[in-house]
Design an enzyme around this catalytic site. Sequence first.
Site, PDB file in Angstrom:
ATOM      1  N   HIS A 155       0.849  -1.220   0.000  1.00 34.78           N
ATOM      2  CA  HIS A 155       0.000   0.000   0.000  1.00 34.78           C
ATOM      3  C   HIS A 155       0.873   1.255   0.000  1.00 34.78           C
ATOM      4  CE1 HIS A 155      -3.592  -2.373   1.359  1.00 34.78           C
ATOM      5  NE2 HIS A 155      -2.670  -3.088   1.966  1.00 34.78           N
ATOM      6  N   SER A 278      14.562  20.733 -17.307  1.00 39.61           N
ATOM      7  CA  SER A 278      13.376  21.526 -17.557  1.00 39.61           C
ATOM      8  C   SER A 278      13.769  22.786 -18.307  1.00 39.61           C
ATOM      9  CB  SER A 278      12.737  21.903 -16.221  1.00 39.61           C
ATOM     10  OG  SER A 278      11.985  23.084 -16.341  1.00 39.61           O
ATOM     11  N   LYS A 284      16.230  21.097 -12.283  1.00 40.11           N
ATOM     12  CA  LYS A 284      15.567  19.801 -12.480  1.00 40.11           C
ATOM     13  C   LYS A 284      16.436  18.705 -13.099  1.00 40.11           C
ATOM     14  CE  LYS A 284      12.096  18.705 -11.568  1.00 40.11           C
ATOM     15  NZ  LYS A 284      10.822  18.709 -12.247  1.00 40.11           N
ATOM     16  N   GLU A 291       9.641   7.413 -17.041  1.00 44.08           N
ATOM     17  CA  GLU A 291       8.258   7.822 -17.268  1.00 44.08           C
ATOM     18  C   GLU A 291       7.763   7.335 -18.627  1.00 44.08           C
ATOM     19  OE1 GLU A 291       9.689  11.925 -16.240  1.00 44.08           O
ATOM     20  OE2 GLU A 291       7.651  12.085 -15.447  1.00 44.08           O
TER      21      GLU A 291
END
Lengths: 396, 396, 396, 396
Positions: A155, A278, A284, A291
């Site tokens: 979880h 970025s 970043k 992803e």
Amino acid sequence: MKLWEKGIAVDKEVEAFTVGNDYLLDQRLVEFDCIASIAHSKMLGKINVLTKSEVAQLEKGLNEIIALSKSGKFQISKQDEDCHTAIENYLTEKYGDVGKKIHTARSRNDQVLTALRLYEKHELQQVKKLVAEMQNTLQTAIKNQGSVKMPGYTHMQRAMPTTVATWLGSFQDALADDLQLLDATFTLVDASPLGTAAGFGVPVLEIDREFTAKELKFAKLIKNPIYAQLSRGKLESSFMHSLTQVMLTLNKLATDLTLFSTTEFSLVSLPENMCTGSSIMPQKKNPDVLELVRAKYHVVLAEEFKVKSIIANLPSGYNRDLQLTKEPLFTSIDTTEQSLKIMSLLVKQVKINESNCTKSLTRELFATEEAYKLVKKGVPFREAYRQVAQSLKEKK
Amino acid sequence: MKLWEKGIAVDKEVEAFTVGNDYLLDQRLVEFDCIASIAHSKMLGKINVLTKSEVAQLEKGLNEIIALSKSGKFQISKQDEDCHTAIENYLTEKYGDVGKKIHTARSRNDQVLTALRLYEKHELQQVKKLVAEMQNTLQTAIKNQGSVKMPGYTHMQRAMPTTVATWLGSFQDALADDLQLLDATFTLVDASPLGTAAGFGVPVLEIDREFTAKELKFAKLIKNPIYAQLSRGKLESSFMHSLTQVMLTLNKLATDLTLFSTTEFSLVSLPENMCTGSSIMPQKKNPDVLELVRAKYHVVLAEEFKVKSIIANLPSGYNRDLQLTKEPLFTSIDTTEQSLKIMSLLVKQVKINESNCTKSLTRELFATEEAYKLVKKGVPFREAYRQVAQSLKEKK
Amino acid sequence: MKLWEKGIAVDKEVEAFTVGNDYLLDQRLVEFDCIASIAHSKMLGKINVLTKSEVAQLEKGLNEIIALSKSGKFQISKQDEDCHTAIENYLTEKYGDVGKKIHTARSRNDQVLTALRLYEKHELQQVKKLVAEMQNTLQTAIKNQGSVKMPGYTHMQRAMPTTVATWLGSFQDALADDLQLLDATFTLVDASPLGTAAGFGVPVLEIDREFTAKELKFAKLIKNPIYAQLSRGKLESSFMHSLTQVMLTLNKLATDLTLFSTTEFSLVSLPENMCTGSSIMPQKKNPDVLELVRAKYHVVLAEEFKVKSIIANLPSGYNRDLQLTKEPLFTSIDTTEQSLKIMSLLVKQVKINESNCTKSLTRELFATEEAYKLVKKGVPFREAYRQVAQSLKEKK
Amino acid sequence: MKLWEKGIAVDKEVEAFTVGNDYLLDQRLVEFDCIASIAHSKMLGKINVLTKSEVAQLEKGLNEIIALSKSGKFQISKQDEDCHTAIENYLTEKYGDVGKKIHTARSRNDQVLTALRLYEKHELQQVKKLVAEMQNTLQTAIKNQGSVKMPGYTHMQRAMPTTVATWLGSFQDALADDLQLLDATFTLVDASPLGTAAGFGVPVLEIDREFTAKELKFAKLIKNPIYAQLSRGKLESSFMHSLTQVMLTLNKLATDLTLFSTTEFSLVSLPENMCTGSSIMPQKKNPDVLELVRAKYHVVLAEEFKVKSIIANLPSGYNRDLQLTKEPLFTSIDTTEQSLKIMSLLVKQVKINESNCTKSLTRELFATEEAYKLVKKGVPFREAYRQVAQSLKEKK
């Protein structure tokens, strides 16, 4: 010129619509279609539909095309519609009448089935190789950093202690199951449709289907010609399911790595040269590869469902709808192969942050262990569970 | 050079993997990104971040790019990653420092959102136009042959008499509902994300978002910058749902025409110049266009589910996964527009076989009518129904 | 007894297979079918197919059924197949011949379409109410804790500072868009199919469709009877798409809350009485509600896909396949309503961990701000960006 | 009482939401969970955590539950959450402390995995049996009517002659491939997860996993405990894919039969006692069974997609989302088994309309044959093709 043209010009817009990007997609089938055509010519020679010299001419021509194709010089034009036509046209243009004979005792229907199955057998081997490589990469990572202890999560909450070896090992085992499915798919693919023609066999001529099957190294023959057609799309959807399974394994690995490499978790560090930045935030360091791999699972999944949805509610026999099952298959194969390669590259450079892993092994992770120690002393488990829960609550 | 590069070279294979075919897909956004960039520059001028002459230079440069793009001469390279970078690089190369200023007070995140919404507004108008054309085509067909009586089917069994006008009219009405949904989508699309930057607005600088929204003819502003990001993919999935609805209408029309043009039904004839042939069977005249339109519904459907599946289980803020929602959108738009065009072309030439339609109006189709005649005489409906059923059975 | 039985007994297994669980699903349509039947009876009275006293009897009987249904006492049996039959049988049993007349000038096809649309209008209002409640809950949370500053994330990496108000506000805005789509759906639903019968209208009898539409408060009439059939499933898929959109908003909220409530992030705390435990690990406090809401998005999504896939490749007119679109619709409505309720309950009790939020606002989050400060001093943005990036790197 | 309750009452609405209909679904797992629990108790005896008499008591209690369950008398209540809790509670209530000990060295996580895999092995055998029966039914039909000649179709247009034996035989062969996939699935399922606990194994106690695996007749052990969790949903999706394949075979058979039994085609007749009627049209005889089988393919497909979509983008370890993979699996199994049974029943009674089949063998179907006859005389195929096409055109 199209194979079926007989004097009535087809509307230009209809041609553009029906051909679509098929002539581009078919580039990757050229080689396999030629291999099948060589076997087919030899068979036509064997049953005396072609002379020995005709067979030799065709074999020569087809090998030329294979060579041209490998060096990127055999281009299928829109007017040709597909690789089958481009090949027949090349042969007719260069070798005359013999080119007009190659299509004897076959249809584009069994031709494309054969080329596809040869292509699929080839790609299944590629995928299996890349899966094995991924397993090796994981094995190396386990060898190097497997003994590090880290929290196991359920979880998304800290649950019990585990190790890097167990965590990464789970993906090895998942890939082992995926390999098993790829093998099962291979068995389904490994049957020759050549000679089933348009789905109703070849009348008049006595072709030798065992011969071509053997030439093409198929393990067996698809005997029922209507079944050869029925398998179109159905077989591809099974192939694609096994690719979806591989991608699902990568999806979970990518999800874990993305989570574990956040500032907040910091259990692993990603290689800087595999992250992107970025355009607005100078600080970043983004895990774009992960992803995209995560997202590409959904691409492969949707392509599988595209095929499974296209082929339903259609009566027996070839329907043009089936043409649209080709691109999803190719997309799925490419996506899976690329994802396996890039993940293998990335995992090789992932660094486990040992000290953070250790710090995360907070006391509550050992609650189950404490309960079992009580069990060993004779306390019934459910009571031991409640005692430990109570003691944790008080210590908060 | 990438917008975010700062000295660490990114692995070549990572670059290839993350960019994918984005640099190709982005070609169609160039024009819209330039339009948005012009509005953005003007705004930067208005708030004195740029001088008047800088604004003029940028406007000039951006209009050049629009012109180049329209003539197919503005090519985004793989190294550029996307249209945003290619445009900034062009400006910097040609106009120097001012190019380095254009990205002030924005991020690629709000840039792509803006370009996409401008593009979507444009394409929604295109689709609406093509739907209206399809409705007109149906209207013409109804005018010409609408009065012909034909059997209506339920469960693919002859049910009750109907007319060609009612049959074709049902597709007009379906398209009317589809138009309503396209309008609802337009309202959702018509809001400006420009100025939301990476999803957290622009600090320090006091930008004028109302100004750019007005310049770009957006009906309103997306105020919440995180919502601008949340809408990515979500909005596209609504657009794609409305396209799926249009394709569903065409899927049914194509299914009807394929069935009604079989030798067995023969209620309609398809134009010969829109049919294709077989490579093996000399007699074949195949309704490939209809089959492909039928199948393309499933393509659009699967692309919609791809997007809806990619965007789930992702936390707030931009995630690179979202990049993969672009291609499905483009595919759906292209497929729907092409299908509308080809179906309009085909329906114009469909011929209703009047005599076959009449012949198919066999007696059992009038059973309901007979029952109602009994009802008119006072027999309760359920009894009239049973009487007629009995009488039909005896006459067999 | 089935409405269509005429002496040939249907195989028992066929009955079980074709009825499926339809007789159970139909329970929720009983009320709406009765309302539509009352309007239909009145119309039959108006056109003199029924006498005034017959209309009165039917109205009485139908109101009885509504009352029975509301108290859970009107049960549809498997033999009845569906609510339409159960209702007709009840009327015939209790009121004799007049029951046999109610089915005059209609078919189960337009009956179910009408009952479904009445039901859908009702449920759309329910969903809209729950969405508004969710918006209010978010508004209250913003009022209480909105001013807390927290990190904004992109790529799951800390990006720029934001506030709880902006974060939670993004879901309010998403729900506002969802409401707009629900309204658009309502407009599509709000048209009367009653009187289109089996899809080919009603011969012989001159029914008054405007009358029933008005009685049932439909905004307009579906004129084309074949279109009424074409809308089956198509309309539902649009309804389901708008539910999917609501669930997508909740999916993202649930994903955020699950992530933000991990020990590692600790930005929010979930109410203890809304978490569940583990059977083995005494310490666990699991966010099951959030995980299930997250997963239920996929349920609703798949149900939408189910409907969109069932209805394709089917020719015009009712096909029994359409029966299977009912359960997915009901599942989607129930799931969405339950998810909205539980999320509203949960969000009311979520606690923002202010001190952790503040602690997470580490220096790198302000990098963009620093860059813009340089821009204000006249440095071109791209250079400012590189300077800040360099300075961050050195300070590490 | 829940297994994990420790004093804090869970909100009632949360309980209702999280339990959902799980307590109903779990009824079918009771038997398998008891079988696994018996093996687990024996193992606990073997390692001296339980005494011999405790093991005997538990075995007695668990066999009682199996017996109760088989006669429908073991009901899981909502408060119990699931079968695991209901079973533990029964044992504790009836046999006291020993019931509290049964959960030693396991978690509900490995319990449900084990029960599911035992259930899946059982159902795989059932499905395989029904597939074999369907093959036999087809074989009988071929024996009786296989020699009848009929038109083969491509693009729904008459193509070449074929026979009923070839047509029906294609489904036999498809089912043979489906069986192969079911076998591959069985191999994946046939591994024991018992003892992996919550995904991180059992600390302190030295359990004997080989022993329980052997007791439960699993072919091997899942060694990696995290992989046991990773397989949840993943394995089910492979099972469901193999069911989708079976349903796809039935979908095509149903599509063919629906088409071939239209008045227009009339190649086959459906048994009257397996058709249903219309509530309004007295003459109708509808192939509802076939339409529903056709549609149920999409149900099974969407359920597969549901599972494949639920399990993505989730990090390692159990997440409650996985609970929702149970119902789709059950639905798919039930649907497939029911569809196989009803189709076998129906095909047994399908009548081939021999004279209509013969009448449909019109001249153009022999065009390919004619072309091959020319080939035999030495005409190159492509020329023969064009000659025959020309001659057909003239004769029209």
